[in-house]
Design a protein around this motif. Structure first.
Motif, PDB file in Angstrom:
ATOM      1  N   VAL A 110       0.845  -1.198   0.000  1.00  0.00           N
ATOM      2  CA  VAL A 110       0.000   0.000   0.000  1.00  0.00           C
ATOM      3  C   VAL A 110       0.880   1.248   0.000  1.00  0.00           C
ATOM      4  O   VAL A 110       0.641   2.201  -0.761  1.00  0.00           O
ATOM      5  N   ASP A 111       1.893   1.252   0.846  1.00  0.00           N
ATOM      6  CA  ASP A 111       2.820   2.376   0.937  1.00  0.00           C
ATOM      7  C   ASP A 111       3.513   2.624  -0.400  1.00  0.00           C
ATOM      8  O   ASP A 111       3.541   3.751  -0.910  1.00  0.00           O
ATOM      9  N   ALA A 112       4.064   1.554  -0.988  1.00  0.00           N
ATOM     10  CA  ALA A 112       4.784   1.690  -2.257  1.00  0.00           C
ATOM     11  C   ALA A 112       3.850   2.080  -3.399  1.00  0.00           C
ATOM     12  O   ALA A 112       4.212   2.885  -4.264  1.00  0.00           O
ATOM     13  N   ALA A 113       2.651   1.515  -3.409  1.00  0.00           N
ATOM     14  CA  ALA A 113       1.689   1.826  -4.473  1.00  0.00           C
ATOM     15  C   ALA A 113       1.239   3.280  -4.400  1.00  0.00           C
ATOM     16  O   ALA A 113       1.068   3.951  -5.429  1.00  0.00           O
ATOM     17  N   LEU A 114       1.049   3.790  -3.189  1.00  0.00           N
ATOM     18  CA  LEU A 114       0.625   5.180  -3.018  1.00  0.00           C
ATOM     19  C   LEU A 114       1.666   6.132  -3.572  1.00  0.00           C
ATOM     20  O   LEU A 114       1.344   7.089  -4.281  1.00  0.00           O
ATOM     21  N   GLN A 115       2.938   5.868  -3.271  1.00  0.00           N
ATOM     22  CA  GLN A 115       4.007   6.714  -3.796  1.00  0.00           C
ATOM     23  C   GLN A 115       4.124   6.581  -5.310  1.00  0.00           C
ATOM     24  O   GLN A 115       4.308   7.567  -6.024  1.00  0.00           O
ATOM     25  N   LYS A 116       4.009   5.342  -5.809  1.00  0.00           N
ATOM     26  CA  LYS A 116       4.127   5.093  -7.245  1.00  0.00           C
ATOM     27  C   LYS A 116       3.018   5.816  -8.008  1.00  0.00           C
ATOM     28  O   LYS A 116       3.254   6.436  -9.050  1.00  0.00           O
ATOM     29  N   LEU A 117       1.805   5.755  -7.481  1.00  0.00           N
ATOM     30  CA  LEU A 117       0.665   6.398  -8.135  1.00  0.00           C
ATOM     31  C   LEU A 117       0.764   7.919  -8.053  1.00  0.00           C
ATOM     32  O   LEU A 117       0.347   8.625  -8.977  1.00  0.00           O
ATOM     33  N   ASP A 119       3.408   9.581  -8.301  1.00  0.00           N
ATOM     34  CA  ASP A 119       4.340   9.967  -9.363  1.00  0.00           C
ATOM     35  C   ASP A 119       3.762   9.707 -10.752  1.00  0.00           C
ATOM     36  O   ASP A 119       3.977  10.489 -11.678  1.00  0.00           O
ATOM     37  N   ALA A 120       3.039   8.594 -10.883  1.00  0.00           N
ATOM     38  CA  ALA A 120       2.537   8.198 -12.202  1.00  0.00           C
ATOM     39  C   ALA A 120       1.301   8.969 -12.626  1.00  0.00           C
ATOM     40  O   ALA A 120       1.105   9.241 -13.815  1.00  0.00           O
ATOM     41  N   ASN A 121       0.448   9.310 -11.671  1.00  0.00           N
ATOM     42  CA  ASN A 121      -0.825   9.945 -11.999  1.00  0.00           C
ATOM     43  C   ASN A 121      -1.180  11.000 -10.951  1.00  0.00           C
ATOM     44  O   ASN A 121      -2.167  10.856 -10.220  1.00  0.00           O
ATOM     45  N   PRO A 122      -0.383  12.064 -10.851  1.00  0.00           N
ATOM     46  CA  PRO A 122      -0.578  13.062  -9.788  1.00  0.00           C
ATOM     47  C   PRO A 122      -1.940  13.742  -9.816  1.00  0.00           C
ATOM     48  O   PRO A 122      -2.409  14.212  -8.775  1.00  0.00           O
ATOM     49  N   ALA A 123      -2.583  13.780 -10.963  1.00  0.00           N
ATOM     50  CA  ALA A 123      -3.897  14.431 -11.055  1.00  0.00           C
ATOM     51  C   ALA A 123      -4.937  13.743 -10.173  1.00  0.00           C
ATOM     52  O   ALA A 123      -5.890  14.378  -9.702  1.00  0.00           O
ATOM     53  N   LYS A 124      -4.752  12.444  -9.941  1.00  0.00           N
ATOM     54  CA  LYS A 124      -5.705  11.695  -9.132  1.00  0.00           C
ATOM     55  C   LYS A 124      -5.238  11.484  -7.697  1.00  0.00           C
ATOM     56  O   LYS A 124      -5.871  10.737  -6.940  1.00  0.00           O
ATOM     57  N   LEU A 125      -4.166  12.148  -7.314  1.00  0.00           N
ATOM     58  CA  LEU A 125      -3.636  11.952  -5.963  1.00  0.00           C
ATOM     59  C   LEU A 125      -4.681  12.225  -4.885  1.00  0.00           C
ATOM     60  O   LEU A 125      -4.762  11.454  -3.914  1.00  0.00           O
ATOM     61  N   PRO A 126      -5.498  13.293  -4.998  1.00  0.00           N
ATOM     62  CA  PRO A 126      -6.525  13.502  -3.961  1.00  0.00           C
ATOM     63  C   PRO A 126      -7.447  12.290  -3.790  1.00  0.00           C
ATOM     64  O   PRO A 126      -7.842  11.958  -2.666  1.00  0.00           O
ATOM     65  N   GLU A 127      -7.773  11.619  -4.889  1.00  0.00           N
ATOM     66  CA  GLU A 127      -8.623  10.424  -4.798  1.00  0.00           C
ATOM     67  C   GLU A 127      -7.889   9.284  -4.100  1.00  0.00           C
ATOM     68  O   GLU A 127      -8.476   8.559  -3.287  1.00  0.00           O
ATOM     69  N   TYR A 128      -6.607   9.143  -4.416  1.00  0.00           N
ATOM     70  CA  TYR A 128      -5.818   8.082  -3.783  1.00  0.00           C
ATOM     71  C   TYR A 128      -5.687   8.328  -2.278  1.00  0.00           C
ATOM     72  O   TYR A 128      -5.701   7.388  -1.477  1.00  0.00           O
ATOM     73  N   LEU A 129      -5.596   9.588  -1.903  1.00  0.00           N
ATOM     74  CA  LEU A 129      -5.485   9.924  -0.485  1.00  0.00           C
ATOM     75  C   LEU A 129      -6.790   9.618   0.248  1.00  0.00           C
ATOM     76  O   LEU A 129      -6.771   9.178   1.404  1.00  0.00           O
ATOM     77  N   HIS A 142       4.347   3.638   8.755  1.00  0.00           N
ATOM     78  CA  HIS A 142       4.928   4.107   7.490  1.00  0.00           C
ATOM     79  C   HIS A 142       3.889   4.544   6.468  1.00  0.00           C
ATOM     80  O   HIS A 142       4.143   5.461   5.689  1.00  0.00           O
ATOM     81  N   VAL A 143       2.700   3.934   6.468  1.00  0.00           N
ATOM     82  CA  VAL A 143       1.678   4.366   5.512  1.00  0.00           C
ATOM     83  C   VAL A 143       1.140   5.741   5.893  1.00  0.00           C
ATOM     84  O   VAL A 143       0.949   6.609   5.037  1.00  0.00           O
ATOM     85  N   LYS A 144       0.906   5.948   7.184  1.00  0.00           N
ATOM     86  CA  LYS A 144       0.409   7.254   7.632  1.00  0.00           C
ATOM     87  C   LYS A 144       1.424   8.355   7.352  1.00  0.00           C
ATOM     88  O   LYS A 144       1.059   9.462   6.930  1.00  0.00           O
ATOM     89  N   VAL A 145       2.698   8.055   7.590  1.00  0.00           N
ATOM     90  CA  VAL A 145       3.749   9.040   7.314  1.00  0.00           C
ATOM     91  C   VAL A 145       3.755   9.396   5.829  1.00  0.00           C
ATOM     92  O   VAL A 145       3.822  10.574   5.453  1.00  0.00           O
ATOM     93  N   ARG A 146       3.670   8.385   4.974  1.00  0.00           N
ATOM     94  CA  ARG A 146       3.633   8.625   3.528  1.00  0.00           C
ATOM     95  C   ARG A 146       2.398   9.449   3.164  1.00  0.00           C
ATOM     96  O   ARG A 146       2.463  10.374   2.351  1.00  0.00           O
ATOM     97  N   TRP A 147       1.269   9.100   3.765  1.00  0.00           N
ATOM     98  CA  TRP A 147       0.006   9.787   3.474  1.00  0.00           C
ATOM     99  C   TRP A 147       0.109  11.271   3.827  1.00  0.00           C
ATOM    100  O   TRP A 147      -0.285  12.136   3.035  1.00  0.00           O
ATOM    101  N   LEU A 148       0.633  11.574   5.004  1.00  0.00           N
ATOM    102  CA  LEU A 148       0.753  12.967   5.434  1.00  0.00           C
ATOM    103  C   LEU A 148       1.705  13.748   4.541  1.00  0.00           C
ATOM    104  O   LEU A 148       1.449  14.908   4.202  1.00  0.00           O
TER     105      LEU A 148
END
Length: 226
Positions: A110-117, A119-129, A142-148
């Motif tokens: 989940v952590d790695a996918a969130l970072q990858k997405l 970078d790959a599709n920043p326009a949809k980052l709010p949806e991923y968050l 680590h997921v919460k840290v990445r999320w913040l």
């Protein structure tokens, strides 16, 4: 029974022999071994051999990457995700599969996918968050840290950076604090409360906490703006 144990030992030995033979193929051009790699991936039960077969594909020629992203073995999914360049055309091709990994059973994925997405599709980052809000992760949050971190980068809202700063405080165990410090360094975000947290951490007898805290304080100290 001794016969069963002997058979198991022999099977394990053969499995390791096949793995060693596969590793020895690393320098062979992908075009010459692609069919064999696919065969190993589909037929081998030893996860290390399947991951090795996956890793030997070049990023632009991995015909099993999409399949590997949905594999039942977490190690295979993790290897497939790590092998995808977020800025490549392949990332866009498998975007729905990457998005599905935001609900994976493995917090590391989940952590790695969130970072990858991000970078790959920043326009949809709010949806991923939104999809990953509230997920803490394993030890170290680590997921919460990445999320913040990503929420701050996406919105610029100070509340996210301040919450991340609090994760670097003595209220949390050292792994969470170290993860938060690393994120704050990537963000280049400094504040007065963080100074106190870092000084406290530097004086801590746990060198795995004191070392990163000292490095981070020095990093900010060396910047004229701070």
């Amino acid at each position: 029974p001794p016969a069963m144990l002997k058979a198991q030992a022999l099977g394990a030995e053969k499995m390791l022999d096949r793995y060693d033979a596969l590793v020895a193929m690393k320098n062979i051009p992908v075009a010459q071994k692609a069919d064999l790699l696919v065969q190993v991936f589909h037929k081998e039960r030893f996860f290390a051999s399947r991951v090795e077969a996956l890793n030997q594909f070049a990023a632009d020629s991995c015909v099993i990457c999409a399949e590997a992203l949905t594999d039942t073995d977490v190690a295979v999914r993790k290897a497939a995700l790590a092998g995808i360049d977020a800025h490549s055309a392949r990332a866009l091709t498998v975007l729905p599969l990457l998005e599905a990994l935001l609900k994976d059973s493995s917090y590391d994925i989940v952590d790695a996918a969130l970072q990858k997405l991000a970078d790959a599709n920043p326009a949809k980052l709010p949806e991923y968050l939104v999809l990953t809000k509230g997920i803490e992760g394993n030890i170290g949050r680590h997921v919460k840290v990445r999320w913040l971190e990503l929420a701050w980068l996406s919105s610029g809202k100070r509340e996210y950076a301040d919450e991340l700063t609090q994760l670097a405080s003595p209220s949390y165990e050292f792994r969470t604090r170290v993860n938060a410090m690393a994120a704050l360094k990537r963000m280049d975000y400094f504040s007065e409360p963080l100074t106190g947290f870092l000084v406290e951490a530097i004086l801590n007898p746990n060198t795995r906490l004191a070392g990163p805290a000292n490095d981070l304080l020095a990093y900010f100290y060396n910047q004229d703006k701070y």
